[in-house]
Design a protein around this motif. Structure first.
Motif, PDB file in Angstrom:
ATOM      1  N   GLU A   1      -2.800  27.541  88.327  1.00 36.18           N
ATOM      2  CA  GLU A   1      -3.435  28.944  87.702  1.00 36.18           C
ATOM      3  C   GLU A   1      -3.918  28.484  86.408  1.00 36.18           C
TER       4      GLU A   1
ATOM      5  N   TYR B   1      -6.407  33.223  77.076  1.00 39.41           N
ATOM      6  CA  TYR B   1      -5.111  32.889  77.332  1.00 39.41           C
ATOM      7  C   TYR B   1      -4.474  33.687  78.795  1.00 39.41           C
TER       8      TYR B   1
ATOM      9  N   GLU C   1      -1.652  35.646  80.032  1.00 40.13           N
ATOM     10  CA  GLU C   1      -0.646  36.830  79.358  1.00 40.13           C
ATOM     11  C   GLU C   1       0.534  35.887  79.154  1.00 40.13           C
ATOM     12  N   SER C   2       1.059  35.192  79.839  1.00 39.11           N
ATOM     13  CA  SER C   2       2.347  34.690  80.039  1.00 39.11           C
ATOM     14  C   SER C   2       2.624  33.574  78.812  1.00 39.11           C
ATOM     15  N   VAL C   3       1.615  32.979  78.388  1.00 37.88           N
ATOM     16  CA  VAL C   3       1.490  32.214  77.227  1.00 37.88           C
ATOM     17  C   VAL C   3       1.013  32.513  76.027  1.00 37.88           C
ATOM     18  N   LYS C   4       0.588  33.862  75.924  1.00 34.74           N
ATOM     19  CA  LYS C   4       0.107  34.492  74.514  1.00 34.74           C
ATOM     20  C   LYS C   4       1.086  34.338  73.443  1.00 34.74           C
TER      21      LYS C   4
ATOM     22  N   ARG D   1       2.348  31.854  72.302  1.00 33.13           N
ATOM     23  CA  ARG D   1       3.282  30.213  72.288  1.00 33.13           C
ATOM     24  C   ARG D   1       2.322  29.244  72.350  1.00 33.13           C
TER      25      ARG D   1
ATOM     26  N   LYS E   1       9.196  27.491  77.793  1.00 28.68           N
ATOM     27  CA  LYS E   1      10.291  28.050  78.745  1.00 28.68           C
ATOM     28  C   LYS E   1      10.359  27.375  80.040  1.00 28.68           C
TER      29      LYS E   1
ATOM     30  N   GLU F   1      10.223  28.169  82.920  1.00 28.45           N
ATOM     31  CA  GLU F   1       9.164  28.663  83.834  1.00 28.45           C
ATOM     32  C   GLU F   1       7.637  27.997  83.358  1.00 28.45           C
ATOM     33  N   ASP F   2       7.611  27.447  82.551  1.00 25.32           N
ATOM     34  CA  ASP F   2       6.202  26.619  81.974  1.00 25.32           C
ATOM     35  C   ASP F   2       6.378  25.155  82.703  1.00 25.32           C
TER      36      ASP F   2
END
Length: 124
Positions: free
Chosen positions: A46, A59, A61-64, A66, A86, A88-89
């Protein structure tokens, strides 16, 4: 021959930070769309962050808030600053370059040049 070489991956605890680097020629940095992508085990690759030749960024959405993508043409480098990591990263992270003109697109098919990847592991 275009070469992209990532570095900076490693293992951190949740909440920690890492800075990924991608060594790439100044010409590519200044003329191509650059991106960071990641692939977790059992998942599709992804897009994470993009930066166009005018330094506009985007970016997932999940990393905005950070992650921050940046580039330094003088240092021949692309960066991904990752904060508040996290679990999940956790993934293999790749840098890539796309000759897509002045704009960046998330489509991975547009990226013709890829690095070999650097592993990021985040433990809880």
């Amino acid at each position: 021959q275009v070469q992209l070489v990532e570095s900076g991956g490693g293992s951190v605890q949740a909440g920690g930070s890492l800075r990924l680097s991608c060594a790439v020629s100044r010409y590519i940095l200044s003329t191509h769309c650059m991106g960071w992508f990641r692939q977790a085990p059992g998942k599709e690759r992804e897009g994470v962050a993009l930066i166009d030749r005018n330094a506009r960024t985007a970016y997932v959405e999940s990393v905005k808030g950070r992650f921050t993508i940046s580039k330094d043409n003088a240092e021949n480098s692309l960066y991904l600053q990752m904060n508040n990591l996290k679990p999940e990263d956790t993934a293999m992270y790749y840098c890539a370059a796309s000759d897509s003109g002045p704009y960046c697109y998330w489509s991975q098919n547009r990226f013709g040049y890829w690095g070999q990847g650097t592993q990021v592991t985040v433990s809880s």
